[in-house]
Scaffold this motif. Sequence first.
Motif, PDB file in Angstrom:
ATOM      1  N   ILE B 311       0.800  -1.194  -0.054  1.00 56.77           N
ATOM      2  CA  ILE B 311       0.141   0.074   0.089  1.00 56.77           C
ATOM      3  C   ILE B 311       0.860   1.152   0.150  1.00 56.77           C
ATOM      4  N   PHE B 349       2.489  -0.686  10.958  1.00 61.58           N
ATOM      5  CA  PHE B 349       1.097  -0.990  10.837  1.00 61.58           C
ATOM      6  C   PHE B 349       0.529   0.820  10.961  1.00 61.58           C
ATOM      7  N   ALA B 350       1.151   1.591  11.606  1.00 66.47           N
ATOM      8  CA  ALA B 350       0.610   2.634  12.062  1.00 66.47           C
ATOM      9  C   ALA B 350       0.986   3.762  10.737  1.00 66.47           C
ATOM     10  N   MET B 352       1.403   2.483   7.863  1.00 70.46           N
ATOM     11  CA  MET B 352       0.299   2.004   6.598  1.00 70.46           C
ATOM     12  C   MET B 352      -0.917   2.683   6.883  1.00 70.46           C
ATOM     13  N   ILE B 353      -1.418   3.058   8.142  1.00 68.95           N
ATOM     14  CA  ILE B 353      -2.590   3.236   8.304  1.00 68.95           C
ATOM     15  C   ILE B 353      -2.444   4.854   7.923  1.00 68.95           C
ATOM     16  N   LEU B 356      -2.768   5.077   4.248  1.00 69.01           N
ATOM     17  CA  LEU B 356      -4.129   4.916   3.690  1.00 69.01           C
ATOM     18  C   LEU B 356      -4.947   6.330   3.917  1.00 69.01           C
ATOM     19  N   LEU B 357      -4.705   6.798   4.859  1.00 72.05           N
ATOM     20  CA  LEU B 357      -5.566   8.078   5.359  1.00 72.05           C
ATOM     21  C   LEU B 357      -5.334   9.269   4.374  1.00 72.05           C
ATOM     22  N   PRO B 360      -3.857   7.460  -0.067  1.00 74.30           N
ATOM     23  CA  PRO B 360      -4.254   6.092  -0.346  1.00 74.30           C
ATOM     24  C   PRO B 360      -3.533   5.539  -1.573  1.00 74.30           C
TER      25      PRO B 360
ATOM     26  N   ARG C 139     -14.054   6.337   5.712  1.00 74.55           N
ATOM     27  CA  ARG C 139     -13.958   6.943   4.240  1.00 74.55           C
ATOM     28  C   ARG C 139     -13.401   6.133   3.222  1.00 74.55           C
ATOM     29  N   LEU C 140     -12.756   5.162   3.885  1.00 80.48           N
ATOM     30  CA  LEU C 140     -11.602   4.354   3.133  1.00 80.48           C
ATOM     31  C   LEU C 140     -12.874   3.500   2.267  1.00 80.48           C
ATOM     32  N   TYR C 144      -9.680  -1.573   1.955  1.00 83.07           N
ATOM     33  CA  TYR C 144      -8.665  -0.730   2.740  1.00 83.07           C
ATOM     34  C   TYR C 144      -9.052  -0.810   4.140  1.00 83.07           C
ATOM     35  N   VAL C 148      -7.046  -1.831   7.535  1.00 83.71           N
ATOM     36  CA  VAL C 148      -6.822  -0.877   8.687  1.00 83.71           C
ATOM     37  C   VAL C 148      -7.291  -1.629   9.906  1.00 83.71           C
TER      38      VAL C 148
END
Lengths: 277, 370, 463
Positions: B311, B349-350, B352-353, B356-357, B360, C139-140, C144, C148
């Motif tokens: 990602i 992971f953080a 990655m999150i 994504l936010l 993305p 909103r993903l 995704y 998450v």
Amino acid sequence: MSETTEQADRTAAEASNADERGRYPLQVRNLKKTFGGITAVDDVSFEVEEGTLTGLIGPNGAGKSTTFNLITGMNDPDAGAVRFNGEEITRLASHEIADRGLVRTFQIARELEEMTVLENMMLAPKNQRGEKLWRSVVPGLRDDVRRQEEELLERVWEVLDFFEIDHLAEEYAGNLSGGQRKLLEMARALLTDPDMLLLDEPFAGVNPSLERRLLEHIHELREDGYTFLIVEHDMDLIMNNCERVIVMHQGKILMEGTPAEVKASEDVIEAYLGGEV
Amino acid sequence: MGVSETYARGRRFFVEQPLALGVALVGLYMAWFLGEGLITGRILFSDIASWAWDGLMRGLIIGLAGIGLSMTYSILNFANFAHGDYITTGAFGGMAASYLLAGLGDADAGSLLLVGSGRSVYGGALGVGIVTSPLAVVAGMFIAGVATVALALLIDRFVYKPIRDESGITLLITSIGVAFALRYLIVFVFGSDVRGTTAAGQQPTASLLFVDGYVRINAHDVTLLVVSAALMLGVHLLLQRTKLGKAMRAMSDNEDLARITGIPTERVVKSTWIIGGGLTGVAGYMFVLWKGTIGFNDGWLLLLLIFAAVILGGIGSIYGAIAGGIVIGMTASLSIVWIPSEFGRAAAFAVMILILLFKPQGIFSGRSTA
Amino acid sequence: MSPSGFRSRASDLLNRDPGLVLAVFGGIYLAYILAGLVFGFSVRGHMNSIANLTFYVAVFGMLALALNLHWGYTGLFNIGVVGFMGIGVYVTAVLAKPPAAQGGAAQVGGFGLPLGIAAIGGVLVAAAVGLVVALPALRLRADYLAIVTIAFSEIIRFTFMSDTFQSFDVPGTVDIAVGGVTLFSYDPAAEMVGFGGGGGLILNYVDPLEAILRTLFLWDPYLGLVDAVSVVIPSNPKPVVDGFVYGLVLLGVVALYYWLLSRTGESPFGRVLKAIREDEDVANSLGKDTSRFKLKSFVLGCALMGFAGILWYAGRGSITPPSFRPNITFYVWIALIIGGAGSNTGSVLGGAVFAALLYEGPRYFKNLVQAAVDIPDGPGSFGQAMAPIGASLDPVPFLVYTLNSIGQLRLVIMGLVLIWLMHNRPEGMLGHRKETAASVDLSRPDRGGPDEDVAAADGGETR
């Protein structure tokens, strides 16, 4: 100075006039949007008069649907402003715009497939008490929700009758034909109690007899005081039914006028026949 | 642009994006904490180098395995939750071959093929390692790739192909079923205990002086580096220079377009599994060779980190997967500068999150499979 | 009654929810009891296995219902279920455990609150954490959001496992003073609290069943019941009765969940959720603030998952982080898919079928075989199991190994069942059935039914 800028100036002058504001519920000024370097909507300004049927036409890729998306908050414009009933609505979320009475339909009918026609219709009305979770769940308060739902239900059946799709009420929306979906979509939009409807190609994929019926409904509703802006690329349809026509070409407003004026315009003919995409 | 305007824009950005402000403040604090630690000697330069090296090693494995995941994610359009267990399959398949070659004659073939399940044989005693038994390691690597390719094709034929046209979510849920079945079949056959695989003590180790201490690099580190670099280069050449590679890039950009222009999509799909599966299997083998232990959960535990890498790099991008893998590996290793070591994976992971936010489409996006 | 009349009555019954649920539950219990009788279980063994079955039927029912709100109604792909369960039970444990001095020096203590209050705290924290996750993540797009949420549930597990959060010292007194005047002073009983790290927490508070029954003033009648049962089970009947009654209590909670979620679904609120699942843009274009609806749906579901986690684990002697691995999330998903996403009745049935056939079934089968046949000690590994087949075609060691590995093989079976379902029946048992999202009957109010006269209307062109 180009024609478009002149138009923009005129619009700005009109907007400042408080009397005019009531007559033009929708005012679009200098709207602009680019996607990855391509200008989809370029300095577009126009207004729609109350109680009219206004057509927005243009060849494919002229920017009609993008303009719709900018007006209804599905996309945010890079520049420009949209006013509805005298209130600035640029960059509001689409649900906020719908809440103010400006409601759209989609080019490809977007029915909620795995919901019945009735559920689709019941979804639309505004200010439903039962949309608050606690009202729907807490015993006692739910009676109030039920009472309102029963009232809404009568309205829903009236509209189903009006559009003559009452026989499909229990059907899943996904099982409807293309034309029936268009009817459902317009019926659903009407139930939000809008002031103005934006219809994105309401006649695409609809057979002639259904098209006639849809047109009758639209004229009937216009006589009741609703305002319409219709995107369509069937020229004849727009010419025969709309009071005013706005022509878009390559992201810009090419001209604006009565159907007769548009028909007579060399520019419009060239845009349609000139071989552009 | 004037200073005040820049300031106003900056202020508007942070008012609209309170999370971005938080990220910026945390970043500043981290930089200060590290700088202050290095100057006062609380943190050693050589420790940082060692952690970075460890992170690079993990990152190469994640990146290598991530290429396959990224390819299937973009070309077949679903997140394959069974990918981690493909890694485990490669690890066990390859190690079975290495055990057999390294230990033939010392122990019975059954125990060797089962990678010493039930504590019957130990890899350390067999002398498994790049220096002590190079042939067994090279053959193991090869078998790991082949076994995983075979498995990936078999599963595709019977599980994914019949539902190729379904939504990505349907395929994702199905892949969870594949993951369960595969992982616990591995337990059924190979057992559930985590065991040692290599004669790690017998491999040569170099201690390199770095500012204020030593960084230790062993022969398996070097093996991993060489193998990953070679395979990544190979994939690059394949995608850039061959017709197949161009077809795959077209598919990942737009499947409908590829269908219209007449590229045989099923052939491309098969190639995707072959290339992706092969790299994944080898990654699994390199992983257990490098860390020196093997267990049925290895791949599954790696999976979320691989998702993070893919990602981060932008789904569909091969170079993105590699770069993302290294960033994620480094994050997991180097985060112990700032936070307790048990949160290394959590830190990855953080990251990655956050990606994504905020972005993305990934940080290396732009061209998808180029 | 004629046979055909009976058949139509029976199928009529199966078409109504209570009848269908009763039929499936009855079938499951009947199969368990009959199998136990055939294989010769003792009364105690019988009651234990039934209690165990009831427990899992209930917890998976609750969890599938909560997940159905997320996925079936709102289309939110949450695969972090176990994280919210863990938060629920860990917070409950920390709040309810007695202060450290009473628990022994080696153990971290808690705040010593009554269990009921602690459980409310656990549910509220699960909901609050759900809100924190939801605010940015909703909103993903679906895949995704899945990644998450599962990453989040792993971060939660690392936190429980971490040495850093193993224990904290609680200050002796908490004072809030303004200008020298003490407004608030509180002396917490706790001295050292925490999550206990990898060792987990010993749950040394009152038994949940006892707490529930005491609150309802049913504790003394309950002890009378236990005495009565001692006629059938002479030695120490209480654990057996405990398990049995706790299972019944949990079934009651499933009924509550069902009631709550049916009302949630069959309402204007549920209608908007369904619309979001189908096409969020449409819901937005009709003036619905979809992010608020998604947020509410997610938080409510998380609270319900937290409570289910409490009911599952709070009665255990201890909790450890490995219990909260993502596998449990996937169990709940399989249960929901078996039942049919989108249907509350389906969720309950899916939970029951999953628990009975896939989760408990294989283990029960092993117990049955062990009760009936004297099984020799099996081989310790696959190799030892296969060797006799190769040498002398003796399949017994392999069969014994298979039976002993049933704990792992049931996960293989679950995986295969999930694949089969996605291939052949993705809508599950009841997924495509109408559970109309409205609080009233939607048929035409005056005539009481849809218009029969369809001849006049044309259908436009076909699809």
